[in-house]
Design a protein around this motif. Structure first.
Motif, PDB file in Angstrom:
ATOM      1  N   ILE A  97       0.847  -1.207   0.000  1.00 16.05           N
ATOM      2  CA  ILE A  97       0.000   0.000   0.000  1.00 16.05           C
ATOM      3  C   ILE A  97       0.871   1.242   0.000  1.00 16.05           C
ATOM      4  N   VAL A  98       1.937   1.201   0.819  1.00 15.88           N
ATOM      5  CA  VAL A  98       2.778   2.379   0.950  1.00 15.88           C
ATOM      6  C   VAL A  98       3.576   2.625  -0.325  1.00 15.88           C
ATOM      7  N   VAL A  99       4.082   1.563  -0.921  1.00 16.26           N
ATOM      8  CA  VAL A  99       4.834   1.722  -2.169  1.00 16.26           C
ATOM      9  C   VAL A  99       3.989   2.482  -3.177  1.00 16.26           C
ATOM     10  N   MET A 100       2.725   2.084  -3.289  1.00 14.98           N
ATOM     11  CA  MET A 100       1.897   2.651  -4.350  1.00 14.98           C
ATOM     12  C   MET A 100       1.303   3.999  -3.967  1.00 14.98           C
ATOM     13  N   ALA A 101       0.938   4.156  -2.673  1.00 14.71           N
ATOM     14  CA  ALA A 101       0.138   5.334  -2.339  1.00 14.71           C
ATOM     15  C   ALA A 101       0.893   6.421  -1.576  1.00 14.71           C
ATOM     16  N   ALA A 102       2.026   6.080  -0.974  1.00 17.03           N
ATOM     17  CA  ALA A 102       2.667   7.100  -0.135  1.00 17.03           C
ATOM     18  C   ALA A 102       3.941   7.648  -0.753  1.00 17.03           C
ATOM     19  N   GLY A 103       4.468   7.003  -1.754  1.00 18.63           N
ATOM     20  CA  GLY A 103       5.653   7.540  -2.412  1.00 18.63           C
ATOM     21  C   GLY A 103       6.933   6.930  -1.900  1.00 18.63           C
ATOM     22  N   GLN A 104       8.050   7.427  -2.424  1.00 15.49           N
ATOM     23  CA  GLN A 104       9.343   6.856  -2.097  1.00 15.49           C
ATOM     24  C   GLN A 104      10.315   7.862  -1.529  1.00 15.49           C
ATOM     25  N   GLY A 105       9.958   9.144  -1.557  1.00 16.07           N
ATOM     26  CA  GLY A 105      10.892  10.163  -1.084  1.00 16.07           C
ATOM     27  C   GLY A 105      11.030  10.131   0.430  1.00 16.07           C
ATOM     28  N   ALA A 106      12.247  10.034   0.918  1.00 18.68           N
ATOM     29  CA  ALA A 106      12.480   9.999   2.364  1.00 18.68           C
ATOM     30  C   ALA A 106      12.334  11.411   2.919  1.00 18.68           C
ATOM     31  N   ASN A 107      11.084  11.733   3.234  1.00 20.02           N
ATOM     32  CA  ASN A 107      10.695  13.085   3.557  1.00 20.02           C
ATOM     33  C   ASN A 107      10.384  13.157   5.041  1.00 20.02           C
ATOM     34  N   LEU A 108      11.061  14.045   5.772  1.00 22.53           N
ATOM     35  CA  LEU A 108      10.770  14.152   7.200  1.00 22.53           C
ATOM     36  C   LEU A 108       9.771  15.289   7.385  1.00 22.53           C
ATOM     37  N   THR A 109       8.502  14.941   7.694  1.00 23.34           N
ATOM     38  CA  THR A 109       7.467  15.974   7.767  1.00 23.34           C
ATOM     39  C   THR A 109       6.399  15.589   8.782  1.00 23.34           C
TER      40      THR A 109
ATOM     41  N   ASN B 189       3.301  16.730   8.059  1.00 26.09           N
ATOM     42  CA  ASN B 189       2.083  16.940   7.293  1.00 26.09           C
ATOM     43  C   ASN B 189       1.626  15.644   6.627  1.00 26.09           C
ATOM     44  N   PRO B 190       0.467  15.107   7.015  1.00 25.53           N
ATOM     45  CA  PRO B 190       0.014  13.844   6.425  1.00 25.53           C
ATOM     46  C   PRO B 190      -0.394  13.982   4.963  1.00 25.53           C
ATOM     47  N   MET B 191      -0.459  15.235   4.450  1.00 31.35           N
ATOM     48  CA  MET B 191      -0.834  15.404   3.056  1.00 31.35           C
ATOM     49  C   MET B 191       0.392  15.329   2.157  1.00 31.35           C
ATOM     50  N   GLU B 192       1.560  15.181   2.732  1.00 37.65           N
ATOM     51  CA  GLU B 192       2.763  15.117   1.911  1.00 37.65           C
ATOM     52  C   GLU B 192       3.179  13.676   1.676  1.00 37.65           C
ATOM     53  N   THR B 193       4.054  13.520   0.709  1.00 40.57           N
ATOM     54  CA  THR B 193       4.528  12.165   0.450  1.00 40.57           C
ATOM     55  C   THR B 193       5.592  11.785   1.468  1.00 40.57           C
ATOM     56  N   VAL B 194       5.487  10.583   1.990  1.00 43.68           N
ATOM     57  CA  VAL B 194       6.501  10.079   2.918  1.00 43.68           C
ATOM     58  C   VAL B 194       6.879   8.678   2.461  1.00 43.68           C
ATOM     59  N   THR B 195       7.837   8.099   3.142  1.00 44.03           N
ATOM     60  CA  THR B 195       8.196   6.725   2.812  1.00 44.03           C
ATOM     61  C   THR B 195       8.360   5.945   4.103  1.00 44.03           C
ATOM     62  N   THR B 196       8.365   4.627   3.970  1.00 43.28           N
ATOM     63  CA  THR B 196       8.499   3.815   5.180  1.00 43.28           C
ATOM     64  C   THR B 196       9.705   2.895   5.060  1.00 43.28           C
ATOM     65  N   VAL B 197      10.018   2.255   6.152  1.00 39.28           N
ATOM     66  CA  VAL B 197      11.162   1.340   6.192  1.00 39.28           C
ATOM     67  C   VAL B 197      11.026   0.251   5.140  1.00 39.28           C
ATOM     68  N   THR B 198       9.820  -0.362   5.105  1.00 33.72           N
ATOM     69  CA  THR B 198       9.647  -1.491   4.188  1.00 33.72           C
ATOM     70  C   THR B 198       9.775  -1.042   2.730  1.00 33.72           C
ATOM     71  N   VAL B 199       9.246   0.128   2.429  1.00 34.83           N
ATOM     72  CA  VAL B 199       9.336   0.619   1.052  1.00 34.83           C
ATOM     73  C   VAL B 199      10.801   0.810   0.657  1.00 34.83           C
ATOM     74  N   GLN B 200      11.607   1.350   1.566  1.00 38.33           N
ATOM     75  CA  GLN B 200      13.020   1.557   1.238  1.00 38.33           C
ATOM     76  C   GLN B 200      13.744   0.235   1.058  1.00 38.33           C
ATOM     77  N   ILE B 201      13.348  -0.779   1.810  1.00 41.29           N
ATOM     78  CA  ILE B 201      13.975  -2.092   1.619  1.00 41.29           C
ATOM     79  C   ILE B 201      13.657  -2.595   0.204  1.00 41.29           C
ATOM     80  N   VAL B 202      12.384  -2.461  -0.183  1.00 44.20           N
ATOM     81  CA  VAL B 202      11.992  -2.881  -1.535  1.00 44.20           C
ATOM     82  C   VAL B 202      12.814  -2.120  -2.570  1.00 44.20           C
ATOM     83  N   ALA B 203      12.919  -0.788  -2.378  1.00 49.69           N
ATOM     84  CA  ALA B 203      13.640   0.032  -3.351  1.00 49.69           C
ATOM     85  C   ALA B 203      15.102  -0.404  -3.455  1.00 49.69           C
TER      86      ALA B 203
END
Lengths: 281, 521
Positions: free
Chosen positions: B448-460, B462-476
């Motif tokens: 879900i996160v890969v597709m809907a939250a983005g990949q940019g390692a963004n420290l914010t 604001n829930p309206m911005e794109t963020v990334t998670t640990v699992t997504v970065q492992i996939v990347a």
């Protein structure tokens, strides 16, 4: 109104063939508290209680005895409409508390249960502190205005359940941590705290040892001063010890209802005699 | 040949069972009760030893023969070509030889390969013969041995139970060893990663820039850019959003199902709800990316103020709880203010305050919402977790004894009072553990996160911005085109950290569940 006057008037019409309503009490008769007239209870297709007429007197302990499955607990649960929580259960006939029909559509079962309290077979303290267990009823019914009053109610209830001395220094401990007998007295204290007028007890001692049983019986004796008590019991000795009136149920019928001494010394019905002498049940 | 041997062993085992049982029966004769173990146990004992001996011999001999064949082929290959072969050439040659022998398609054919293939075919035959002899021999030996042991006093029942226990223990050990192996390899690779960044643990745990492969062209990891904080912050934010969606809805659904729904409604509602748990997360993922995220992007002007309002009311509620704790009776006195509308006014102040903050930041209420947002991923993840919370909580609430409900009703409590004051407190430990299990699912969720939250390692914040998670970065890292050796190290470090967090959560949840069980048992 005395029992004698009340029953003298309509006893022939009201009483069925099986139930015998006592004619008069020797001493000054207590007030009539609850009545049941031609009460029937059905569980689905099962006719559990058949045409029962009973009078529950104030300041009196009434015992319901009879073999397992005879319907005494079912009937007890009709008196505070606990059977309402069972979907397939249907109650007909007239049941009154202080002359008002308790199955009337206007009556809120929740308020009724505040007036007709109940103690169950197995001690069922809530997983809360001893204090919160007793304070539960007064809190939900808004019986007290402030913390000091609540403290007072809790202490009085625990004292009357003769549990205060054992728990006064650990009111914040969980009620589930008490021994079985203490738990049952806690449940009695919890029921008293709601200030009911009638206390229904469904085999309150069957899960207790003889010492705890003796304490609860003593308690029932003292509570009689202020309440009308109905107790279901399997122990005939217990019925004989604690009650003034006894009703014998058999297969859904009320076989006999009379003074306890009369039931145990000179029963009117053969089935009652067979039961108390241990031939049936 | 191996298959044939296995089949033969099975047949011998069946025979062993029948023979053992027959012998025991015959021995007992009319004194059936005198037999220590019933005939079936004698048969079972014989059967188990035949299987263990036969299959054991099969596996050992087959493995040994395979090793011998491989080493012989290797030495022959070098001899045939007359030159020292590199490992990769050797592997290719041996594979070609096997392909020729088994009728596959080799990369090239030459005399040396054909000679090897010929050897492989012959050796394979003898290997089969050896396996057959060893397997069947061992099985027959076991049959004869166990059959000779059968007597009136022979404790076949106790012994076969011991064998069964050993088999069970071995199975359990395999599962445990696998787990231990995975954990050890995680730890090892993590240590390698830390070694590569010169043990700058502080930078990893507290750094705010995540771009571990930035220095990959110089052949090393850039220790300045391995800050995992944005990843864990993103994971935490999405998890919080998901739980804000899943816990209230799941819990209320559970309460409805357990205490209000009629048995009929419950019978079809619960399975329906559990269907939600069966939807693959990848489906949730594109639902989030294609439907929810664009909706949020297009309606930012409405959603942001609503979120601000909700956040402000939640803050107000928490403040009220704190005040009530500090000064008991505060809530009641507040309620009596403003003609009985004190509480309403109190929350209105907070709500307006929330809106005012947003308005001051953005007077036009026009928001630039990213098309991939933490909110979209979090909301959809929350929907995914609802069935876990509702199903587990429903079980827990149902497990609260009926006697407690009766006790509460018997005191004149309503259904709602009973649920709020008796059932929920009694079920609370179980509900908490359900929530924690939900959290560990949210933390580990990837698609879900890969597709809907983005990949940019963004420290914010604001829930309206794109963020990334640990699992997504492992996939990347793992699916990227950087060579695996370099990319795997940070992935392993992240994986280990995540594993540690989830493990801690699960242990905590289990402890709560255990405590809960003690309460009623």
């Amino acid at each position: 109104m005395t029992v004698a006057e009340d029953l003298g008037g309509d006893a022939p019409a009201e009483t069925g063939a099986v139930a015998r309503i006592p004619s008069a009490s020797a001493r000054t008769a207590p007030e009539l508290k609850m009545t049941a007239r031609s009460c029937d209870v059905f569980y689905g297709d099962n006719h559990a209680i058949k045409n029962v007429d009973v009078d529950i007197l104030d300041n009196t302990v009434t015992a319901f005895i009879g073999p397992s499955g005879c319907g005494k607990s079912t009937f007890l649960r009709c008196l505070n409409r606990m059977n309402d929580t069972i979907d397939i259960c249907r109650v007909t006939g007239e049941l009154t508390l202080d002359g008002e029909d308790i199955y009337d559509a206007k009556v809120d079962p929740v308020q009724l249960r505040a007036r007709v309290g109940m103690v169950f077979q197995k001690p069922n303290p809530f997983p809360k502190s001893i204090y919160d267990n007793v304070a539960y009823g007064p809190r939900i019914h808004g019986l007290v205005r402030n913390k000091a009053d609540l403290d007072d109610v809790v202490e009085q209830s625990l004292r009357r359940a003769s549990l205060w001395g054992e728990v006064s220094d650990r009111l914040d401990q969980p009620g589930t941590g008490l021994s079985g007998g203490q738990q049952q007295r806690l449940c009695i204290a919890r029921a008293i705290a709601t200030a009911p007028e009638v206390l229904l007890m469904d085999e309150p001692c069957s899960a207790l040892d003889p010492i705890a049983t003796a304490r609860v019986e003593e308690l029932i004796h003292e509570l009689r001063e202020n309440y009308s008590i109905v107790i279901v019991t399997h122990s005939m000795q217990q019925a004989a010890r604690v009650s003034q009136k006894t009703a014998f149920f058999h297969l859904g019928h009320l076989v006999e209802y009379d003074d306890t001494t009369k039931i145990f010394t000179n029963p009117h019905d053969k089935r009652t005699q067979d039961y108390i002498t241990g031939r049936i049940g | 040949m191996t298959l044939l041997t296995a089949l033969a062993i099975l047949i011998i085992a069946a025979a062993a069972f029948l023979l053992g049982r027959a012998k025991a029966s015959a021995l007992a004769g009319d004194n059936y009760a005198q037999l220590h173990s019933r005939p079936n146990y004698h048969g079972l004992y014989s059967l188990m030893w035949v299987l263990i001996a036969g299959l054991g011999a099969l596996i050992v001999v087959s493995g040994l023969a395979g090793a011998v064949i491989d080493s012989t082929m290797t030495s022959r290959a070098s001899a045939l070509t007359g030159e020292a072969l590199s490992q990769i050439q050797l592997d290719l040659m041996l594979n070609d030889a096997r392909a020729i022998a088994t009728g596959g398609i080799p990369s090239s054919v030459d005399p040396a390969r054909e000679a090897l293939a010929e050897y492989y075919t012959a050796a394979g035959f003898w290997r089969g013969v050896a396996v057959l002899i060893a397997g069947v021999g061992a099985a027959l030996a076991a049959l004869l041995r166990t059959r000779s042991q059968i007597s009136m006093e022979w404790r076949a029942r106790n012994r076969s139970e011991r064998v069964i226990r050993a088999v069970l223990a071995v199975s359990a050990t395999i599962a445990i060893l696998t787990t231990v192996g995975i954990v050890l390899s995680l730890i090892g690779e993590t240590l390698i990663f830390f070694n590569r960044i010169d043990w700058r643990l502080f930078d990893y745990f507290f750094g705010t820039t995540w771009s571990p492969l930035a220095g990959v062209f110089e052949g090393k990891l850039d220790p300045e850019k391995v800050g995992a904080i944005p990843l864990f912050a993103g994971t935490a934010m999405i998890t919080v959003i998901a739980m804000l969606v899943a816990v209230p809805i799941g819990l209320m659904a559970a309460i409805y199902l357990s205490d209000f729904a009629s048995p009929k409604v419950r019978a079809w509602t619960k399975p329906l709800l559990e269907v939600l748990a069966g939807i693959p997360t990848v489906v949730y993922g594109f639902f989030a990316a294609i439907t929810v995220a664009p909706f949020i992007r297009d309606n930012g002007g409405v959603i942001v103020p609503i979120l601000g309002l909700l956040a402000a009311v939640i803050v107000g509620f928490l403040a009220l709880l704190l005040l009530e704790r500090a000064r008991p009776g505060f809530r009641q006195s507040l309620t009596r203010q403003a003609g009985g509308y004190g509480l309403v006014a109190y929350f209105a102040v907070f709500a307006l305050g929330g809106l005012a903050v947003i308005w001051s930041a953005n007077p036009g209420f026009t928001f630039d919402v990213a098309s991939e947002s933490a909110l979209a991923a979090g909301v959809v993840m929350g929907i995914m977790i609802i069935p876990f919370i509702s199903s587990l909580s429903d079980d827990v609430i149902n497990a609260v004894p009926q006697s407690l409900r009766d006790g509460s009703y018997g005191l004149g409590a309503t259904k709602a009072e009973t649920i709020r004051q008796v059932i929920l407190p009694a079920a609370l430990p179980g509900i908490v553990s359900a929530v924690l299990l939900g959290v560990s699912r949210a933390v580990g969720e990837t698609m879900i996160v890969v597709m809907a939250a983005g990949q940019g390692a963004n420290l914010t914040w604001n829930p309206m911005e794109t963020v990334t998670t640990v699992t997504v970065q492992i996939v990347a890292l793992i699916t990227g085109d950087t060579e695996a050796d370099t990319a795997a190290a940070p992935a392993f470090a992240l994986g280990f950290t995540l594993f540690f967090i989830t493990l801690a959560l699960n242990i905590y949840a289990l402890r709560i569940v255990r405590k809960y069980r003690e309460l009623y048992d």
